[in-house]
Design a protein around this motif. Sequence first.
Motif, mmCIF file in Angstrom:
data_model
loop_
_atom_site.group_PDB
_atom_site.id
_atom_site.type_symbol
_atom_site.label_atom_id
_atom_site.label_comp_id
_atom_site.label_asym_id
_atom_site.label_seq_id
_atom_site.Cartn_x
_atom_site.Cartn_y
_atom_site.Cartn_z
ATOM 1 N N GLY A 8 0.838 -1.185 0.000
ATOM 2 C CA GLY A 8 0.000 0.000 0.000
ATOM 3 C C GLY A 8 0.872 1.233 0.000
ATOM 4 O O GLY A 8 2.089 1.155 -0.200
ATOM 5 N N LEU A 16 -3.578 11.176 -4.356
ATOM 6 C CA LEU A 16 -4.551 10.116 -4.621
ATOM 7 C C LEU A 16 -5.298 10.368 -5.924
ATOM 8 O O LEU A 16 -5.737 9.416 -6.584
ATOM 9 N N ILE A 23 -4.163 2.274 -6.622
ATOM 10 C CA ILE A 23 -4.607 1.840 -5.298
ATOM 11 C C ILE A 23 -5.822 0.923 -5.417
ATOM 12 O O ILE A 23 -5.878 -0.156 -4.818
ATOM 13 N N ARG A 28 -5.358 -1.901 -2.590
ATOM 14 C CA ARG A 28 -4.208 -1.737 -1.707
ATOM 15 C C ARG A 28 -4.574 -0.944 -0.455
ATOM 16 O O ARG A 28 -5.472 -0.087 -0.493
ATOM 17 N N LEU A 30 -4.267 1.957 2.195
ATOM 18 C CA LEU A 30 -3.979 3.375 1.979
ATOM 19 C C LEU A 30 -3.900 4.096 3.311
ATOM 20 O O LEU A 30 -4.704 3.845 4.218
ATOM 21 N N LEU A 56 -12.290 7.317 -3.281
ATOM 22 C CA LEU A 56 -12.118 5.930 -2.877
ATOM 23 C C LEU A 56 -13.347 5.074 -3.158
ATOM 24 O O LEU A 56 -13.432 3.939 -2.673
ATOM 25 N N HIS A 59 -13.087 1.255 -3.424
ATOM 26 C CA HIS A 59 -11.889 0.780 -2.738
ATOM 27 C C HIS A 59 -12.280 -0.120 -1.572
ATOM 28 O O HIS A 59 -13.102 0.262 -0.735
ATOM 29 N N LEU A 63 -8.056 1.173 5.203
ATOM 30 C CA LEU A 63 -7.832 2.623 5.192
ATOM 31 C C LEU A 63 -7.373 3.092 6.561
ATOM 32 O O LEU A 63 -7.937 2.705 7.588
ATOM 33 N N ILE A 249 3.092 0.031 3.961
ATOM 34 C CA ILE A 249 2.781 1.338 3.408
ATOM 35 C C ILE A 249 4.046 2.030 2.896
ATOM 36 O O ILE A 249 4.935 2.390 3.686
#
Length: 272
Positions: A8, A16, A23, A28, A30, A56, A59, A63, A249
């Motif tokens: 990530g 972003l 992503i 992934r 974030l 997002l 997504h 998070l 990350i």
Amino acid sequence: MTSLPVLGAAMPLDVLETHGDWIKAGQRDLELQDFITADVLNGDWMPLVDRARTLLDGHTGRLGIHGPFWGLSLANPDPELRALVTRRMDQGLAVCEALGATQMVIHSPYSTWMHNNLDNHPDARQEVVDLVHATLDPVIARAEDSNVTLVLENIEDKDPDARCDLARSFDSPAVRVSIDTGHAHYAHGSTGAPPVDYYVHRAGNLLEHIHLQDADGHADRHWEIGRGSVNWHAVFAALGRLESRPRLILELRDKSGVIPSAERLSALGLAR
């Protein structure tokens, strides 16, 4: 972890905008970096939350946010300043709740000076733990209720264990450990700390988050993977023995290096 982990990244919303497809395509993890400063936290941050939700959409990765840290010590001995740090942590949790984020990165209180002096004064080790509890205890119940984990990131930490012992002292699923590879590599190269993979080994399954950045062992570089001298094979070998599935990350100063860094770790057969 039994298969190659998915990488990530940490980035602000402006980045972003350009990295969102990458992503979301890999679902992934974030980490958003927009909620760090007092100006943001004291203001109306809901438009940032709304923007994040839009970007997002679709997504399903995990998070999190980087919590506030500038000028803040979790072990501040001044009760009035400590109350401010508690307030900032509470503000960060409010952001997590609004976003649906489940993790907030906060900074370890341990410094190089502390490492050399914690056994120079009676009860100094326990005093640090007590001060951090005075700061965080008022927000732990909220974190638990909101399903948010506070992860303690090493900054100057020379001792890989002190931060882990601090996390354990809360006896709460809402407090775990983070490792920043560049910070650990700085401590190894400049203060005689163990190498980065030792930090991973010592954290064990307390480790639920890691900042991946390359560095030279002298400063906090946040370079692309491959530009510095971190031993990535050793780091990922240590990660491979964990069951805690830490969020991996990429935290780079130059965000254009995020995807090339991921590709480099993929080419090494370490992650995807």
